[in-house]
Write an enzyme that holds these catalytic residues in place. Structure first.
Site, PDB file in Angstrom:
ATOM      1  CG  ASP A  45      20.834  -7.312  11.855  1.00 26.03           C
ATOM      2  OD1 ASP A  45      20.731  -8.298  11.106  1.00 26.03           O
ATOM      3  OD2 ASP A  45      21.288  -6.210  11.466  1.00 26.03           O
ATOM      4  CB  SER A  46      17.370 -11.787  10.586  1.00 23.47           C
ATOM      5  OG  SER A  46      17.975 -12.772  11.401  1.00 23.47           O
ATOM      6  CD  GLU A 116      24.290  -6.225   7.378  1.00 22.29           C
ATOM      7  OE1 GLU A 116      24.079  -5.259   6.626  1.00 22.29           O
ATOM      8  OE2 GLU A 116      23.382  -6.911   7.889  1.00 22.29           O
ATOM      9  CD  GLU A 183      21.925 -11.748   3.064  1.00 22.89           C
ATOM     10  OE1 GLU A 183      22.570 -11.440   4.078  1.00 22.89           O
ATOM     11  OE2 GLU A 183      20.685 -11.659   2.996  1.00 22.89           O
TER      12      GLU A 183
HETATM   13  O1  KIV Z   1      20.821 -11.258  10.582  1.00 21.22           O
HETATM   14  C1  KIV Z   1      20.910 -12.356  10.026  1.00 21.22           C
HETATM   15  O2  KIV Z   1      20.200 -13.303  10.359  1.00 21.22           O
HETATM   16  C2  KIV Z   1      21.880 -12.494   8.956  1.00 21.22           C
HETATM   17  C3  KIV Z   1      21.688 -13.575   7.928  1.00 21.22           C
HETATM   18  C4  KIV Z   1      22.587 -13.380   6.793  1.00 21.22           C
HETATM   19  C5  KIV Z   1      21.836 -14.943   8.389  1.00 21.22           C
HETATM   20  O3  KIV Z   1      22.792 -11.730   8.889  1.00 21.22           O
END
Ligand code: KIV
Length: 266
Positions: A45-46, A116, A183
């Site tokens: 979701d980045s 998450e 992370e």
């Molecule tokens: O959304 C993302 O790219 C992630 C990173 C920790 C790789 O969750």
């Protein structure tokens, strides 16, 4: 080369071989990452930040994640494709979580999902796993919790916070997660979690002892400049190269050097 599976992840940990993972969000880059032999592609979701230009990942929707995951899956021959569950696609309830996670496998060709959280999502992980949806958990700095955390800060620095993260790592493993992303936590803590768990850990800003590493592709290739976290290593500067090429094209058009004879039809 056969398709990478979650069993290969576990095998790599047992054999002491490092797992490689990168994000990708579109067809051409997913193809390149896959061709390079990276084990797993996270459609993170980045993308909200590195593709959509948003301030953080919170506004990213399920439909956007499905769209990007589908085009990545179309490009990939070998890597394990993992779809990242966006904010509010799993927090509100177990039924929601299972249905949304299922969409990644059913509509977008992913082989697993990531979400998450630790203790607070253990029931969701259990329910997804029971529905045959492999889940990667993600603890430490969880970007969807930016407002609670007060920014993108290293987690697990006090003894109490470290103890809590170790407990949560065990909880998500017991809930059925096939892997755990760590992370922005101290390297010693990541080493301890990695040695205590039987599932593989994938680190981002968690030091070298994790069973594997992940980075955001746009950080690795120099396509995201807004901020560069300490844990990023930039291996190329594609922005600079693209800027050079595009400026040269502009100059050529303006001075009449493009198209030349070579690019014209008789
Ligand atoms: O959304 C993302 O790219 C992630 C990173 C920790 C790789 O969750």
């Amino acid at each position: 080369m056969p398709k990478i599976t979650i069993q290969d992840f576990l095998k790599k940990k047992t054999e002491g071989k490092k797992i490689t993972m990168l994000t990708a969000y579109d067809y051409p880059f997913a193809q390149i990452v896959d061709e390079a032999g990276i084990d797993a592609i996270l459609v993170g979701d980045s993308l909200g930040m590195v593709v959509q230009g948003l301030e953080n990942t919170l506004p990213v929707t399920m439909d956007e994640m499905i769209y990007h995951t589908r085009i990545v899956s179309r490009a990939v021959k070998n890597a394990l494709v993992i779809g990242d569950m966006p904010f509010m696609s799993y927090q509100a309830g177990i039924k929601d979580a299972v249905r949304n996670a299922g969409r990644f496998l059913k509509e977008a060709g992913a082989a697993a999902v990531k979400l998450e959280g630790g203790a607070e999502v253990a029931e969701q992980i259990m329910a997804m796993t029971r529905s045959d949806i492999p889940v990667m958990a993600h603890i430490g700095l969880t970007p969807q919790s930016i407002h609670r955390m007060g920014g993108y800060k290293v987690q697990g620095k006090t003894e109490e916070a470290a103890k809590r993260l170790i407990e949560e790592a065990h909880m998500v493993e017991e809930a059925g997660a096939f892997s755990l992303l760590l992370e922005a936590i101290p390297r010693g803590l990541a080493e301890m979690i990695t040695s205590e768990l039987s599932i593989p850990t994938i680190g981002i800003g968690a030091g070298p002892s994790c069973d594997g590493q992940v980075l955001v592709l746009h950080d690795v290739i120099g396509m995201f400049e807004r901020f560069v976290p300490k844990f990023v290593k930039r291996y190329a500067n594609l922005k600079e190269e693209a800027l050079r090429a595009i400026s040269e094209y502009k100059d050529d058009v303006e001075k009449g050097a493009f198209p030349s004879e070579e690019q014209s039809f008789k």
